[in-house]
Design an enzyme around this catalytic site. Structure first.
Site, PDB file in Angstrom:
ATOM      1  N   CYS A 136       0.828  -1.213   0.000  1.00 44.49           N
ATOM      2  CA  CYS A 136       0.000   0.000   0.000  1.00 44.49           C
ATOM      3  C   CYS A 136       0.863   1.264   0.000  1.00 44.49           C
ATOM      4  CB  CYS A 136      -0.987  -0.040   1.163  1.00 44.49           C
ATOM      5  SG  CYS A 136      -2.397   1.067   0.926  1.00 44.49           S
TER       6      CYS A 136
ATOM      7  N   HIS B 251      -3.860  -5.277  -0.241  1.00 37.92           N
ATOM      8  CA  HIS B 251      -3.579  -5.835   1.087  1.00 37.92           C
ATOM      9  C   HIS B 251      -3.692  -7.368   1.081  1.00 37.92           C
ATOM     10  CE1 HIS B 251      -3.323  -2.249   3.706  1.00 37.92           C
ATOM     11  NE2 HIS B 251      -3.975  -1.689   2.697  1.00 37.92           N
TER      12      HIS B 251
ATOM     13  N   GLU C 180      -2.840  -9.415   3.300  1.00 39.46           N
ATOM     14  CA  GLU C 180      -3.131  -9.964   4.638  1.00 39.46           C
ATOM     15  C   GLU C 180      -4.614  -9.953   4.973  1.00 39.46           C
ATOM     16  OE1 GLU C 180      -3.804  -5.775   5.366  1.00 39.46           O
ATOM     17  OE2 GLU C 180      -2.342  -6.841   4.144  1.00 39.46           O
TER      18      GLU C 180
END
Length: 374
Positions: free
Chosen positions: A264, A348, A350
């Site tokens: 990001c 992202h 995760e």
């Protein structure tokens, strides 16, 4: 109690206050996720923003202490069509309204969020204000127009940690919670720059076999190298990457000396450090359903995203390869240096929206560190 959302361009929405009472300004944006509101509330990348949820009912599964992504909410205000008053979930410990009151977050519900989102899509994300104190729309419009722009502001210093710390918590599993890996001799030492880091990124690094040391955003490259890491991670974070010049300088000093992985804002900062430029998107990418094509694997990933700026592909020189693109608008979603051990993604991995389409990126970082050590 009545609450008002006013935009800098004069658009006004009247609704009902929930959460904390007060008056706050910020950039008005929207998120298209159907779930994950607790992670959104506590993602430091939303610092300085008034977040609108497009899904009509928010709060239906309540709030629990396991799903927070940071120490507290960092967003300016929360906008929903309907805030569920009676959550139902076996993990729920309080309602959304109670949580926002406890955390001091101003909320507004009962407005036409579809109309608001269509307006933002047409006119672009812009400064706004949410107030349950001032009932004069014209007064609020003027206050919104005086609100600071998100462009050119260093919001990272508002969210980064104050001191270095270690993280040894692994990923969560049902019935067991988060894994404790504090007593294990994990094979890779990683220093993670905290530009607004989410806890689940740290958990994925730990579960991948990393001893993680988290450092404040202003930590020098020299101090990082003295820790003798096998790799450096560049975290997510809020706002405009251009004014974060101290981070860009440190990344330049680290390039080629240690493997680097960015997510990001970390992706944008790495791109700038490599000679690239960024620009502000009209209304950004925020949600858990963004399709991304990875050129190297020729596979589409359904990704979670939260960013209002993007990397200009034409600004990247021949030493950097664009590895991923957004299939909605062809913006850059990932890069990799052709000769140095450094790569990054805009989304992202995760956050598990696909649910695990992008999990391989952590394994790629491990492979890069292992190769570098050899």
């Amino acid at each position: 109690m009545k609450a008002i959302l006013a935009l800098a361009d004069g658009k006004v929405f009247e609704g009902k206050a929930f959460g904390a009472t007060g008056e706050v300004t910020g950039e008005v944006v929207f998120n298209t996720s159907m779930t994950g509101y607790q992670e959104i509330l506590t993602d430091p990348s939303y610092c300085g923003e008034i977040v609108t949820m497009t899904y009509p009912q928010i709060g239906n599964y309540g709030i629990n202490p396991e799903d927070v992504e940071s120490s507290r909410p960092f967003l300016s205000a929360f906008v929903v069509k309907e805030a569920c008053s009676f959550p139902s979930n076996f993990r729920s410990e309080m309602s959304l309204d109670s949580y926002l009151k406890e955390q001091g977050v101003v909320g507004i519900e009962g407005i036409d969020t579809r109309a608001l989102v269509r307006h933002i899509r047409t006119q672009g994300a812009q400064p706004g204000i949410v107030s349950s104190l001032d009932g004069d729309p014209q007064s609020l419009i003027e206050k919104a127009r005086q609100a600071p722009s998100i462009i050119g502001r260093d919001l990272v210093k508002e969210v980064t940690c104050e001191a270095t710390y270690t993280s040894s918590e692994g990923v969560w599993t049902l019935g067991q919670g988060y894994a404790d890996r504090s007593g294990e001799a994990l094979p890779f030492k990683v220093v993670a720059y905290d530009f607004g880091i989410k806890r689940n990124i740290l958990r994925n690094l730990v579960s991948s076999g990393c001893q993680v040391t988290v450092v404040p955003a202003t930590t020098s490259a020299e101090a990082v190298l003295k820790m003798n890491p096998d790799g450096v991670f560049l975290s997510n974070g809020p706002g405009d990457p251009e004014p974060i010049d101290y981070a860009q300088d440190n990344i330049r000093q680290l390039l080629g000396k240690v493997p680097i992985f960015g997510i990001c804002l970390g992706h944008q900062l790495l791109s700038i450090a490599l000679g690239g430029k960024t620009y502000k998107l009209k209304f950004g990418h925020r949600g858990g359903n963004q399709p991304v094509l990875g050129h190297q694997r020729q596979q589409v990933e359904i990704t979670s995203q939260n960013h209002g700026f993007a990397v200009d592909s034409e600004s990247l020189d021949g030493q950097v390869e664009v590895t991923h693109i957004n299939l909605n608008d062809n913006t850059v979603e990932g890069i990799q240096h052709l000769t140095l051990p450094a790569f990054s993604v805009q989304y992202h991995p995760e956050a598990s929206p696909g649910p695990h389409d992008a999990q391989y990126l952590f394994a790629r970082f491990i492979e890069m560190m292992a190769k570098h050590k050899q």
